[in-house]
Design an enzyme around this catalytic site. Structure first.
Site, short mmCIF file in Angstrom:
data_model
loop_
_atom_site.label_atom_id
_atom_site.label_comp_id
_atom_site.label_asym_id
_atom_site.label_seq_id
_atom_site.Cartn_x
_atom_site.Cartn_y
_atom_site.Cartn_z
N HIS A 53 -12.99 5.97 9.04
CA HIS A 53 -12.16 7.18 9.22
C HIS A 53 -11.66 7.69 7.88
CE1 HIS A 53 -9.08 4.06 9.06
NE2 HIS A 53 -8.12 4.96 9.00
N ASP A 57 -6.75 5.26 2.10
CA ASP A 57 -6.90 3.82 1.80
C ASP A 57 -8.24 3.28 2.29
OD1 ASP A 57 -5.68 4.17 4.44
OD2 ASP A 57 -5.46 1.99 4.50
N HIS A 58 -9.04 4.13 2.96
CA HIS A 58 -10.36 3.70 3.44
C HIS A 58 -11.51 4.40 2.69
CE1 HIS A 58 -8.76 1.49 7.02
NE2 HIS A 58 -7.71 2.18 6.62
N HIS A 166 -6.60 -4.42 7.96
CA HIS A 166 -5.27 -4.66 7.38
C HIS A 166 -4.74 -6.04 7.76
CE1 HIS A 166 -4.27 -0.63 5.79
NE2 HIS A 166 -5.00 -0.17 6.79
#
Ligand code: ZN
Ligand code: FE
Length: 254
Positions: A53, A57-58, A166
């Site tokens: 997605h 942070d991805h 996470h």
């Protein structure tokens, strides 16, 4: 593919990498430096980048990794206007092959609307949809959508390895035990998770079977969980989506 390696990044992200015959793939590389360091140290060549997605942070390291390695980028078609260019834009039902492993793409809206997961026959990369004893926040989707998305993940075989992105496990367990204080499965998992964190080890991966047994967000259809949520909120909820929605809202309130 049960031997993916978690590369810690930021405060609590894991960038999962795996390799075959000198080539490597990474899922959700939010930080290019962490991946490049691992590539340098191990001598692998990055060939594939999988994205679940659009959150920074991805995807934050994708552009740099592409220019450094020429790796191909696969990601959700529905979110491609919010990320670096995709070589392969994917939607629910598509299948891909990465380093010899075949993955089915699952549309799992909820955390974001275009969120996808990558399911092989023995593992799944689920991004921010399912966490160890938790689930992603509903930034874009509805409780109905997330409940259905989690149901699709729960339908995978029990021994499926779950690669979450996470390290939220201890906080998730504290919340779950607040709702279900007498749940022996949660107590056992909590002890194991504390031991792992004390030794500076990840609490991940987990399995679909473990999550189906213990994760309250995957057990919202269970009358016992509806009962526990009703007790915790002081408001009577029915099993299913109402229980899931109340549980998610309770967790959001902290
Ligand atoms: Zn996210
Ligand atoms: Fe995230």
């Amino acid at each position: 593919m049960k031997d993916a390696i978690p590369l810690p990044a930021f405060r609590d992200n894991y960038l999962w990498v795996w390799h075959a015959d000198g080539a490597a793939a990474v899922v959700d590389p939010g930080d290019a430096a962490v991946v490049r360091k691992w590539l340098d140290e191990t001598g692998h060549r990055l060939t594939d980048i999988l994205i679940t997605h659009w959150h920074p942070d991805h995807i934050g390291g994708v552009a740099e990794l592409v220019s450094a390695t020429g790796a191909r980028v696969l990601g959700p078609a529905a979110e491609q206007d919010r990320m670096p260019p995709l070589d392969t834009a994917l939607a629910d039902g598509d299948t891909i092959e990465v380093l010899g492993t075949r993955f089915e793409v699952l549309g799992v809206p909820g955390h974001t609307l275009g969120h996808i997961a990558y399911a092989a026959d023995d593992c799944v990369f689920c991004g921010d949809t399912l966490f160890h004893i938790g689930c992603g926040r509903l930034f874009e989707g509805t409780p109905e959508q997330m409940h259905e998305s989690l149901g699709r993940l729960a339908a995978l075989p029990d021994d499926t390895t779950v690669y979450c992105t996470h390290e939220y496990t201890l906080a998730n367990l504290a919340f779950a035990l607040r709702v279900e204080p007498d749940n022996a499965d949660l107590e056992r998992i909590d002890a194991a998770a504390r031991a792992a964190r004390d030794a500076d080890r990840p609490t991940l991966p987990t399995t679909i079977g473990e999550q189906k047994r213990a994760n309250p967000f995957l057990r919202a259809d269970d009358p016992a969980v509806a009962e526990a949520v009703s007790r915790a909120t002081g408001e009577r909820v029915q099993p299913g989506v109402p229980t899931f929605a109340a549980l998610r809202a309770l967790k959001d309130r902290g």
